[in-house]
Design a protein around this motif. Sequence first.
Motif, PDB file in Angstrom:
ATOM      1  N   SER A  48      44.901  48.614  43.913  1.00 15.28           N
ATOM      2  CA  SER A  48      43.598  47.777  43.372  1.00 15.28           C
ATOM      3  C   SER A  48      44.866  47.177  42.329  1.00 15.28           C
ATOM      4  N   GLU A  49      45.027  47.045  41.896  1.00 12.97           N
ATOM      5  CA  GLU A  49      45.822  46.169  40.545  1.00 12.97           C
ATOM      6  C   GLU A  49      46.737  45.154  41.809  1.00 12.97           C
ATOM      7  N   GLN A  52      44.233  42.911  42.819  1.00 14.08           N
ATOM      8  CA  GLN A  52      43.272  41.924  42.404  1.00 14.08           C
ATOM      9  C   GLN A  52      44.885  41.149  41.457  1.00 14.08           C
ATOM     10  N   ILE A  55      44.303  38.160  43.961  1.00 10.78           N
ATOM     11  CA  ILE A  55      43.753  37.447  43.487  1.00 10.78           C
ATOM     12  C   ILE A  55      43.848  36.013  42.928  1.00 10.78           C
ATOM     13  N   LEU A  56      43.897  36.514  41.783  1.00  7.98           N
ATOM     14  CA  LEU A  56      44.284  35.649  40.281  1.00  7.98           C
ATOM     15  C   LEU A  56      45.442  34.868  40.539  1.00  7.98           C
ATOM     16  N   HIS A 111      35.491  42.604  45.463  1.00  6.15           N
ATOM     17  CA  HIS A 111      36.041  42.304  44.953  1.00  6.15           C
ATOM     18  C   HIS A 111      35.066  40.704  44.281  1.00  6.15           C
ATOM     19  N   GLU A 115      33.119  42.724  41.627  1.00  4.93           N
ATOM     20  CA  GLU A 115      34.282  43.389  40.621  1.00  4.93           C
ATOM     21  C   GLU A 115      34.657  41.850  40.203  1.00  4.93           C
ATOM     22  N   PRO A 118      36.615  39.488  36.207  1.00  6.59           N
ATOM     23  CA  PRO A 118      38.007  38.224  35.716  1.00  6.59           C
ATOM     24  C   PRO A 118      38.102  37.817  36.061  1.00  6.59           C
ATOM     25  N   TYR A 119      37.784  37.381  37.966  1.00  2.00           N
ATOM     26  CA  TYR A 119      37.646  35.912  38.539  1.00  2.00           C
ATOM     27  C   TYR A 119      37.604  35.263  37.770  1.00  2.00           C
TER      28      TYR A 119
END
Length: 184
Positions: A48-49, A52, A55-56, A111, A115, A118-119
């Motif tokens: 999952s990291e 992420q 995506i980041l 995501h 979730e 963060p984005y």
Amino acid sequence: MADSTDRILDAAYARMLEHGLRRLTVDDVAKQAGLSRITVYRRFSRRSELIQGVILRELRRFLQAFEQAVAPLPTTADRVTEGFAVTLRLVRGHPLLSRLLASEPDMILPHLTLEAGPYVAVARQYLAARLDVPEAEAVAEMFIRVALSFVLIPDSAVPLGSDAEARAYARRHLVPLLPSEGIN
């Protein structure tokens, strides 16, 4: 270290684009990156990291393109108008996002919704720093949420199929939401 991280993210992106999220494995990413599994796990302790991280990185790339498009514009209203059009065009046309929304919406939607904190935080901080208005963070978040909803739910009574339509919508509906002191 940065080179290894870039190789990992490049490999993960390629694997996600080709095979989706369901079939994404750390072993396959490590193999494609030419690195050991342990190296990947040192950078990203969970799958999952890794997702992420991809995506980041894609969000940061989007923000660079966004900046190039809106920075030269003279007013906040112009930047909001063009920014909305650019956002819809770039995000809707993103190869990985388009592929995942079409083939594995159940895997990518968490995501981008539950979730997405963060984005949204990265985008909000970026946009707020460029909005010369009171309550810039709240205004930035509102604009991000509006754009995200049009990306995730493209079927709409609002015509947004072209940049011209997106600009017209933004001028008519988003620019008036700017605090009056910020419409320079």
